[in-house]
Design an enzyme around this catalytic site. Structure first.
Site, mmCIF file in Angstrom:
data_model
loop_
_atom_site.group_PDB
_atom_site.id
_atom_site.type_symbol
_atom_site.label_atom_id
_atom_site.label_comp_id
_atom_site.label_asym_id
_atom_site.label_seq_id
_atom_site.Cartn_x
_atom_site.Cartn_y
_atom_site.Cartn_z
ATOM 1 N N GLU A 121 73.821 51.559 111.303
ATOM 2 C CA GLU A 121 73.532 53.054 110.836
ATOM 3 C C GLU A 121 72.387 53.568 111.631
ATOM 4 O O GLU A 121 71.718 52.792 112.134
ATOM 5 C CB GLU A 121 73.265 53.065 109.435
ATOM 6 C CG GLU A 121 74.466 53.174 108.537
ATOM 7 C CD GLU A 121 74.154 53.548 107.049
ATOM 8 O OE1 GLU A 121 72.823 53.482 106.520
ATOM 9 O OE2 GLU A 121 75.291 53.776 106.453
ATOM 10 N N HIS A 240 70.045 66.133 103.614
ATOM 11 C CA HIS A 240 71.062 66.033 104.154
ATOM 12 C C HIS A 240 71.585 67.009 105.140
ATOM 13 O O HIS A 240 71.761 68.130 104.486
ATOM 14 C CB HIS A 240 72.403 64.969 103.568
ATOM 15 C CG HIS A 240 73.593 64.518 104.181
ATOM 16 N ND1 HIS A 240 74.461 65.235 105.264
ATOM 17 C CD2 HIS A 240 73.668 63.381 104.539
ATOM 18 C CE1 HIS A 240 74.834 64.559 105.722
ATOM 19 N NE2 HIS A 240 74.706 63.209 105.560
ATOM 20 N N ARG A 286 67.966 63.356 111.481
ATOM 21 C CA ARG A 286 68.424 64.082 110.192
ATOM 22 C C ARG A 286 67.486 65.192 109.909
ATOM 23 O O ARG A 286 67.916 66.163 109.643
ATOM 24 C CB ARG A 286 68.367 63.012 109.119
ATOM 25 C CG ARG A 286 69.307 63.383 107.949
ATOM 26 C CD ARG A 286 69.355 62.527 106.887
ATOM 27 N NE ARG A 286 70.532 61.827 106.982
ATOM 28 C CZ ARG A 286 71.074 60.874 105.897
ATOM 29 N NH1 ARG A 286 70.280 60.727 104.837
ATOM 30 N NH2 ARG A 286 72.165 60.249 105.944
ATOM 31 N N HIS A 345 68.895 65.382 98.994
ATOM 32 C CA HIS A 345 69.788 64.083 99.139
ATOM 33 C C HIS A 345 68.861 62.694 98.468
ATOM 34 O O HIS A 345 69.353 61.981 97.841
ATOM 35 C CB HIS A 345 70.046 63.949 100.594
ATOM 36 C CG HIS A 345 71.069 62.656 100.655
ATOM 37 N ND1 HIS A 345 72.150 62.600 99.848
ATOM 38 C CD2 HIS A 345 71.014 61.316 101.397
ATOM 39 C CE1 HIS A 345 72.935 61.615 100.332
ATOM 40 N NE2 HIS A 345 72.421 60.904 101.202
ATOM 41 N N ARG A 380 63.034 58.283 104.413
ATOM 42 C CA ARG A 380 63.908 56.982 104.227
ATOM 43 C C ARG A 380 64.788 56.604 105.308
ATOM 44 O O ARG A 380 65.513 57.344 105.962
ATOM 45 C CB ARG A 380 64.529 57.337 102.938
ATOM 46 C CG ARG A 380 65.534 56.194 102.477
ATOM 47 C CD ARG A 380 66.344 56.542 101.601
ATOM 48 N NE ARG A 380 67.529 57.544 102.176
ATOM 49 C CZ ARG A 380 68.554 57.254 101.669
ATOM 50 N NH1 ARG A 380 69.206 56.416 101.118
ATOM 51 N NH2 ARG A 380 69.578 58.571 102.249
HETATM 52 C C1 LIG Z 1 76.115 61.120 98.110
HETATM 53 C C2 LIG Z 1 75.083 59.596 98.163
HETATM 54 C C3 LIG Z 1 75.265 58.614 99.041
HETATM 55 C C4 LIG Z 1 74.147 57.736 99.223
HETATM 56 N N1 LIG Z 1 74.396 56.499 99.929
HETATM 57 C C5 LIG Z 1 73.497 55.686 100.004
HETATM 58 C C6 LIG Z 1 73.708 54.419 100.821
HETATM 59 O O1 LIG Z 1 74.812 54.206 101.409
HETATM 60 N N2 LIG Z 1 72.787 53.647 100.837
HETATM 61 C C7 LIG Z 1 71.737 53.544 100.238
HETATM 62 O O2 LIG Z 1 70.887 52.894 100.180
HETATM 63 N N3 LIG Z 1 71.285 54.630 99.443
HETATM 64 C C8 LIG Z 1 72.341 55.778 99.363
HETATM 65 N N4 LIG Z 1 71.797 56.925 98.633
HETATM 66 C C9 LIG Z 1 70.991 56.792 97.735
HETATM 67 C C10 LIG Z 1 71.210 55.769 96.746
HETATM 68 O O3 LIG Z 1 72.238 55.999 96.048
HETATM 69 C C11 LIG Z 1 70.143 56.227 95.431
HETATM 70 O O4 LIG Z 1 68.748 56.177 95.660
HETATM 71 C C12 LIG Z 1 70.029 55.101 94.554
HETATM 72 O O5 LIG Z 1 71.368 54.734 94.074
HETATM 73 C C13 LIG Z 1 69.400 55.126 93.071
HETATM 74 O O6 LIG Z 1 69.528 54.185 92.245
HETATM 75 P P1 LIG Z 1 68.958 54.332 90.883
HETATM 76 O O7 LIG Z 1 69.296 53.146 89.856
HETATM 77 O O8 LIG Z 1 67.379 54.522 90.910
HETATM 78 O O9 LIG Z 1 69.493 55.652 90.158
HETATM 79 P P2 LIG Z 1 70.749 56.287 89.843
HETATM 80 O O10 LIG Z 1 72.122 55.405 90.194
HETATM 81 O O11 LIG Z 1 71.046 57.936 89.933
HETATM 82 O O12 LIG Z 1 70.911 56.114 88.206
HETATM 83 C C14 LIG Z 1 70.166 56.843 87.303
HETATM 84 C C15 LIG Z 1 70.585 56.761 85.961
HETATM 85 O O13 LIG Z 1 69.655 57.318 84.914
HETATM 86 C C16 LIG Z 1 70.415 58.138 84.319
HETATM 87 N N5 LIG Z 1 69.422 59.073 83.838
HETATM 88 C C17 LIG Z 1 68.694 60.144 84.499
HETATM 89 N N6 LIG Z 1 67.866 60.780 83.884
HETATM 90 C C18 LIG Z 1 67.928 59.980 82.347
HETATM 91 C C19 LIG Z 1 67.045 60.526 81.043
HETATM 92 N N7 LIG Z 1 66.322 61.113 81.136
HETATM 93 N N8 LIG Z 1 67.665 59.629 79.995
HETATM 94 C C20 LIG Z 1 68.575 58.734 80.201
HETATM 95 N N9 LIG Z 1 69.223 58.431 81.171
HETATM 96 C C21 LIG Z 1 68.907 59.075 82.440
HETATM 97 C C22 LIG Z 1 71.486 58.619 85.141
HETATM 98 O O14 LIG Z 1 72.603 58.899 83.946
HETATM 99 C C23 LIG Z 1 71.850 57.341 85.605
HETATM 100 O O15 LIG Z 1 72.617 56.513 84.675
HETATM 101 C C24 LIG Z 1 73.114 57.874 98.315
HETATM 102 C C25 LIG Z 1 72.867 59.093 97.441
HETATM 103 C C26 LIG Z 1 74.038 59.926 97.347
HETATM 104 C C27 LIG Z 1 73.656 60.891 96.273
#
Ligand SMILES: Cc1cc2nc3c(=O)[nH]c(=O)nc-3n(C[C@H](O)[C@H](O)[C@H](O)COP(=O)(O)OP(=O)(O)OC[C@H]3O[C@@H](n4cnc5c(N)ncnc54)[C@H](O)[C@@H]3O)c2cc1C
Length: 531
Positions: A121, A240, A286, A345, A380
């Protein structure tokens, strides 16, 4: 599914994990067999950015690659403020966490010899992205973890509840206040716990154009900030450059690989505007491309990704997902340019944590995108966010397991008046974040946004709106205070980097409110977002 009928139904000394994305689920599994309650606003597998990740996880597992090289790449893109020790720690633990994920059943792609297949990447000096079926990493990882969680008896899952406040006493967590998702009149429920892990994801939904789910609206950051937690680097938001503007929220992505295949960025007159902005044109970093696209749209000329020459009839076969998104909106990308705009993003900033994921509040940990570890600095490196989520989730579990906690005691339930959100309030906030705190910022617009968000976070009668305004205020105030341009943070009134400001931001909600108070000018017409 477990439901919460009243406060007394909460398990006595459970660790409470808020969030059912990668960070939350991985932490819950790592803590097993210790009793854990996972609270998620949406059903597991939904409403989480993790499930939408397409690239994969960065891990220096290939022959010839090293943790040191991975860390060096992470530091190189971070605008000079990456914590090098943190970056190296992430890179070193990547292999072990990938093996954990394999053990939980994630079917990472392998090469013909059976070794993990690794992709390349942007800005990575080696092939090191571990993936699943090409671009299905997020979906496959979350599916495997949800299955593992559902089979683990020590993990209680409560879906469909939003955490809206942390309960604390003397800078120490005593519990969490939750409310049924989408039901403003529901009675809030308090859960007593001396150990809370916030894993609520990012803030993309605070912007009008985003790739993030609606649940990524900064609530986790807000509830921590409201009890005084230190917040780090909130001004750094990655955009993005090419979200597809076909009226969908969140916006689908036109992958960077399209530009790699020769697709060009043009305005409504057909002019390739990136040629004048950077020698690499469409293949510039980016943030530079995002600013070019933003400026063209702001000037009224529009921005389009034109793949008609580069791909033409091959489009559908090479990029089926993007093709389907366009065709559903009546645009044939083989024959027509695709309307695009930059989309919020990823949030580099978040709740400040140390190397164990501890926040400045006793009993409160944060992991994944809601936290700020220092690994990303001002920008990032691609695929480092899923890595950070698993590395810190494991460290948090280990830290919690090594401690004994006092019996939980509930403090006063915060029951603020909660009324329905005024019709356009959320849309107005998101529009203002995009126009005033977005890709290109300046002092006057930031000050305007700060005044608006400050009055909203004091006066809003809807809890979710108030929390959204809290996070918006913190992001805007830090963007206003950083009078330079660095990484993803660009100020048109301070377009250069200032070596004197080459350091991370550490701030609080009180400091953001203080900035708002200094900027308050009664003569200025305050906007009302329905407070
Ligand atoms: C389209 C896209 C593509 C991406 N591709 C990549 C990639 O290829 N590689 C990479 O490293 N990163 C990628 N990222 C970034 C990465 O996906 C995220 O940074 C990462 O998944 C975050 O994980 P997390 O567990 O912190 O949050 P999330 O996976 O967003 O989970 C958050 C959780 O908290 C819950 N929640 C939120 N607020 C509350 C609340 N107040 N009360 C109760 N529950 C709540 C939500 O419902 C969810 O279950 C991408 C992001 C996007 C949007």
């Amino acid at each position: 599914m477990t439901t919460l009928d009243n406060a007394s139904s909460s398990a006595a000394n459970d660790v409470i994990i808020v969030g059912g994305g990668l960070a939350g689920l991985f932490c819950a599994l790592k803590l097993s067999p210790r009793p854990v309650t996972v609270i998620s606003a949406a059903p597991l597998g939904e409403g989480a950015s993790s499930a939408w990740a397409q690239g994969g996880i960065a891990a220096a597992v290939a022959e010839g690659d090293s943790a040191e090289a991975h860390a060096a790449d992470t530091v190189a893109v971070g605008g000079g403020i990456v914590d090098e020790d943190v970056a190296l720690g992430l890179a070193r633990e990547a292999g072990a966490r990938i093996h954990d994920l394999l053990a939980y059943g994630v079917p990472f792609d392998r090469d013909l010899e059976g070794k993990l297949a690794v992709g390349r990447e942007a800005a990575h000096s080696a092939r090191r992205i571990v993936h699943v079926q090409g671009d299905m990493a997020g979906k496959a990882i979350i599916a495997a973890l949800v299955e593992a969680v559902r089979k683990t008896p020590s993990i209680r899952v409560i879906e469909g509840y939003v955490a809206e406040a942390l309960l604390t006493d003397n800078n120490e967590v005593t519990g969490l206040q939750v409310r049924k998702t989408g039901d403003v009149t529901a009675t809030p429920v308090a859960i007593a716990s001396s150990t809370v892990v916030l894993a609520t994801g990012g803030i993309g939904h605070l912007y009008a154009v985003t790739t993030n789910p609606a649940e990524a609206s900064g609530l986790g950051l807000a509830i921590a900030a409201r009890v005084g937690a230190t917040i780090a680097d909130p001004e750094f938001v990655q955009f993005h450059p090419t979200a597809i503007m076909v009226g969908r929220d969140p916006a689908p992505l036109a992958t960077e690989a399209l530009r790699g295949e020769g697709a060009t960025l043009v305005n409504s007159k057909g002019e390739r505007f990136m040629l004048a902005l950077n020698p690499l044109a469409e293949l510039a970093p980016r943030d530079i491309v995002a600013r070019g696209v933003f400026a063209e749209i702001a000037a009224g000329r529009g921005a389009f990704l034109d793949a008609t020459q580069a791909l033409g009839e091959r489009f559908a076969q090479k990029f089926p997902t993007v093709y389907a998104s366009c065709m559903a909106a009546g645009i044939d990308p083989a024959k027509q340019p695709i309307p695009v705009a930059p989309a919020a993003h990823y949030h580099m900033g978040g709740i400040a944590v140390d190397k164990q994921g501890r926040t400045s509040i006793k009993g409160l940990w944060a992991g994944g995108e809601v936290s700020s570890t220092g690994a990303h600095g001002a920008n990032r490196l691609a695929s480092n966010s899923l890595l950070e989520a698993v590395v810190y989730a494991a460290r948090i579990a280990e830290d919690i397991d090594g401690q004994t906690f006092s019996a939980p005691r509930l403090t006063r339930l915060i029951v603020p008046e909660n009324t329905a959100m005024p019709a356009t309030a959320e849309a107005d906030l998101r529009t203002m974040m995009s126009s005033h705190v977005g890709v290109i910022r300046d002092g006057d617009h930031l000050a305007d946004a700060i005044r608006t968000f400050a009055s909203l976070e004091q006066a809003a009668a809807n809890t979710a709106l108030r929390n959204m305004a809290t996070t918006a205020l913190i992001v805007a105030a830090s963007a206003w205070a950083r009078r330079e341009s660095r990484g993803a943070h660009f100020r048109s009134d301070y377009p250069a980097e200032d070596p004197a400001q080459k350091k991370r931001t550490m701030t609080t909600l009180d400091q953001a409110r203080q900035i708002a108070a200094e900027l308050a000018e009664p003569s200025l017409k305050k906007r009302s977002l329905g407070a």
